[in-house]
Design an enzyme around this catalytic site. Structure first.
Site, short mmCIF file in Angstrom:
data_model
loop_
_atom_site.label_atom_id
_atom_site.label_comp_id
_atom_site.label_asym_id
_atom_site.label_seq_id
_atom_site.Cartn_x
_atom_site.Cartn_y
_atom_site.Cartn_z
N ASP A 97 19.88 -22.03 15.66
CA ASP A 97 19.66 -21.40 14.35
C ASP A 97 20.72 -21.82 13.33
OD1 ASP A 97 18.45 -18.23 15.66
OD2 ASP A 97 17.54 -20.21 15.50
N CYS A 122 4.35 -21.91 15.09
CA CYS A 122 4.98 -21.69 13.78
C CYS A 122 5.56 -23.05 13.39
CB CYS A 122 6.06 -20.62 13.87
SG CYS A 122 7.55 -21.18 14.68
N LYS A 171 19.64 -9.73 12.33
CA LYS A 171 18.16 -9.68 12.32
C LYS A 171 17.64 -9.76 13.74
CE LYS A 171 15.74 -13.62 11.55
NZ LYS A 171 14.78 -13.96 12.62
N ASN A 172 18.15 -10.71 14.54
CA ASN A 172 17.58 -10.93 15.86
C ASN A 172 18.00 -9.89 16.88
OD1 ASN A 172 16.22 -13.03 14.76
ND2 ASN A 172 17.51 -14.64 15.63
N ARG A 220 5.90 -22.56 20.62
CA ARG A 220 6.48 -21.25 20.97
C ARG A 220 5.52 -20.42 21.83
NH1 ARG A 220 9.79 -18.96 16.02
NH2 ARG A 220 11.05 -18.09 17.69
N ARG A 254 13.28 -13.58 4.81
CA ARG A 254 13.05 -13.11 6.18
C ARG A 254 14.37 -12.83 6.89
NH1 ARG A 254 8.84 -16.23 9.80
NH2 ARG A 254 9.61 -14.52 11.09
C1 EPZ Z 1 14.83 -16.20 19.50
O1 EPZ Z 1 13.49 -16.68 19.49
C2 EPZ Z 1 15.24 -16.05 18.03
N1 EPZ Z 1 14.35 -15.10 17.37
C3 EPZ Z 1 15.14 -17.41 17.34
O2 EPZ Z 1 15.62 -17.24 16.01
C4 EPZ Z 1 16.06 -18.38 18.06
O3 EPZ Z 1 15.94 -19.65 17.46
C5 EPZ Z 1 15.67 -18.47 19.54
O4 EPZ Z 1 15.71 -17.14 20.13
C6 EPZ Z 1 16.59 -19.37 20.34
O5 EPZ Z 1 17.91 -18.90 20.24
C7 EPZ Z 1 14.54 -13.77 17.58
O6 EPZ Z 1 15.43 -13.36 18.32
C8 EPZ Z 1 13.62 -12.84 16.86
P1 EPZ Z 1 13.22 -18.47 23.05
P2 EPZ Z 1 12.65 -16.73 20.86
O7 EPZ Z 1 12.21 -17.66 23.77
O8 EPZ Z 1 12.99 -15.55 21.68
C9 EPZ Z 1 10.38 -21.93 24.52
C10 EPZ Z 1 15.58 -17.41 13.67
O9 EPZ Z 1 15.71 -18.38 12.93
N2 EPZ Z 1 9.65 -20.84 25.19
O10 EPZ Z 1 14.62 -18.49 23.54
O11 EPZ Z 1 11.23 -16.98 20.51
C11 EPZ Z 1 10.21 -21.85 23.02
O12 EPZ Z 1 9.01 -22.50 22.63
C12 EPZ Z 1 14.71 -17.49 14.91
O13 EPZ Z 1 16.16 -16.29 13.50
C13 EPZ Z 1 8.64 -21.17 26.10
O14 EPZ Z 1 8.36 -22.34 26.34
O15 EPZ Z 1 13.26 -18.04 21.51
C14 EPZ Z 1 11.43 -22.54 22.51
O16 EPZ Z 1 11.20 -23.94 22.51
C15 EPZ Z 1 14.00 -18.84 15.02
N3 EPZ Z 1 7.95 -20.17 26.70
C16 EPZ Z 1 12.50 -22.19 23.55
O17 EPZ Z 1 11.78 -21.75 24.72
C17 EPZ Z 1 8.22 -18.85 26.46
O18 EPZ Z 1 7.58 -17.98 27.05
C18 EPZ Z 1 13.42 -21.07 23.09
O19 EPZ Z 1 12.63 -19.95 22.89
C19 EPZ Z 1 9.23 -18.53 25.53
C20 EPZ Z 1 9.94 -19.55 24.91
#
Ligand code: EPZ
Length: 422
Positions: free
Chosen positions: A308, A118, A22-23, A123, A400
């Site tokens: 995850d 969310c 998915k990701n 996020r 999802r």
């Molecule tokens: C991706 O989300 C995945 N989703 C998430 O999977 C996964 O949990 C996450 O990476 C971490 O591995 C997809 O790929 C579609 P991040 P993403 O940016 O890209 C903070 C699932 O269950 N952050 O690495 O949104 C954020 O708040 C989903 O399949 C900032 O602060 O994750 C979080 O605490 C859930 N500022 C941390 O970093 C930003 O600009 C990790 O976020 C971006 C992120």
């Protein structure tokens, strides 16, 4: 809203096919915006999130068709008609924000709604914004939307991210493929989904190196051409189903699974007394000698233990001897499955980002509620091992990220069915 009824039914045996990630698919689909030529994805998973991304791309004017029962996604962004990603779509799925980089690169402008918080955390998108601004984008927040533009196109730059954000890495890399000059992205995320995206971009003519490491270098090119790309296996679905024989006993082979996708997770299972063996068809998982013991978990960016898989691992730790401390370091609120597991008799204490789980003899079936995607499947795993019946409500969360859960688990002997809501 449908629910899932699971009845504890002893050891499992057989094979479970693992779908495309998915990701990975959610970042590969927006890549179509980078080229006028068709991009086709194979081994795509059949999930509601993919339908949401399809609707978003179509709202921008892209042609997106699902072929072969959704396993092939044929896309063309020959004549886009909009560069606005509307709040109504983005609020449903944060990954919609991955159109920001490609739209900026192709059109020099984009208007993307902030996803909003969310269940699992605030996020924000500050890391995306900082990276794209380093490439020369001017981005301002107005009425809940990021208004991004470049005068004269994006320019390559050296940029170090404060945190190895997956989504920010994907947006910056996609934008940099069409920037003028070279981009060096430091502290880049190393997830297999990033590697898969880069492999696809390279097939489209992008000049990229270093994927999978913390430093990715991109030489901008004038244009990208079409390609066909097979979506990488879903390591989170893989890890989820690896836990089924761990929590129920028996032996299950996960078809398509490869050790390189789940190294640290498999090492943790091994330490808990679960063997993971790579075969030519996938990964075979079984308890080593019947007893599974508690282990501690800290979630980290890849190659560390995946956030995850934290909820699913917690379900296992509820059922084994000893005390397990799970530390969630990626998201600020990702223990909502804990109170639902407690309803099943689990012994869990949550303090901030740490959950302490003391294993109990046996969980008891109960009515529980899914709160987010990975929590939903953690409750199903608990139900597989619990005594009696467990009903998991709000399974739209499940849809999802997991295709055909009932069929896949029934196929290895689980007693599970989907109850259609009136
Ligand atoms: C991706 O989300 C995945 N989703 C998430 O999977 C996964 O949990 C996450 O990476 C971490 O591995 C997809 O790929 C579609 P991040 P993403 O940016 O890209 C903070 C699932 O269950 N952050 O690495 O949104 C954020 O708040 C989903 O399949 C900032 O602060 O994750 C979080 O605490 C859930 N500022 C941390 O970093 C930003 O600009 C990790 O976020 C971006 C992120």
């Amino acid at each position: 809203m449908d629910s899932i009824l699971v009845t504890g039914n002893g050891p499992l045996s057989g094979q479970i096919p693992i779908a495309g990630a998915k990701n990975a698919c959610l970042t590969l689909m927006p890549a179509t915006l980078l080229s006028e030529e068709p991009l086709t994805l194979t081994n795509a998973p059949r999930l509601s999130d993919i339908k949401t991304m399809t609707a978003l791309l179509q709202s921008l004017g892209a042609e997106v068709s699902a072929l072969q029962d959704g396993q092939v996604i044929a896309m063309s962004s020959h004549n886009l008609t909009s560069h606005v990603a509307d709040y109504d779509i983005v609020r449903k799925m944060r990954a919609s924000n991955l159109v920001l980089g490609p739209l900026l690169a192709r059109f020099g402008q984009a208007v993307v709604s902030l996803p909003g918080g969310c269940a699992i955390g605030a996020r924000p998108m500050d890391l995306h914004v900082e990276g794209l601004e380093a490439l020369g984008a001017e981005i301002e927040l107005k009425d809940g939307y990021l208004h991004a533009k470049t005068s004269g196109g994006l320019k390559g730059a050296v940029h170090e991210m404060r945190f190895a954000s997956v989504g920010a890495t994907e947006n910056i890399v996609m934008a940099a493929t069409l920037a003028k000059g070279t981009t060096v992205l430091k502290n880049a995320a190393r997830e297999p989904e990033i590697v898969d995206l880069v492999e696809c971009l390279r097939k489209m003519g992008a000049q990229i190196s270093g994927e999978g490491s913390s430093t990715i270098e991109i030489q901008g090119v004038d244009r990208l051409h079409g390609a066909t790309h097979q979506v990488v296996t879903d390591r989170i679905e893989l890890g989820t189903y690896m836990l089924a024989p761990a929590i129920c006993g028996g032996e299950v082979e996960l078809l398509g699974g490869r050790m390189r996708l789940v190294e640290s997770f498999a090492a943790k299972l091994d330490a808990a007394g679960i063997s993971v063996t790579e075969t030519d068809k996938g990964l075979k998982v079984a308890r080593k000698n019947g007893r599974v013991t508690s282990v501690d978990v800290v979630t980290e960016p890849f190659p560390g233990f995946p956030t995850d898989l934290q909820a699913q691992m917690m379900a296992l730790m509820c059922t084994v001897e000893g005390v397990s401390v799970l530390e969630e370091r990626i998201f600020e609120n990702r223990f909502m499955h804990a109170p639902e597991l407690v309803r099943m008799g689990a012994n869990i204490e949550v303090h901030g980002g740490t959950a302490t789980v003391t294993g109990v003899e046996r969980l008891k079936g109960a009515r529980v509620m899914a709160t987010d995607l990975r929590a939903s499947v953690s409750l199903i795993l608990a139900g597989l091992a619990a005594e009696g019946e467990t009903t998991v409500s709000r399974v739209y969360h499940l849809d999802r990220g997991y295709e055909h859960v009932v069929r896949k688990l029934e196929g290895v002997g689980a007693k599970i069915e989907r109850i259609k809501s009136e």
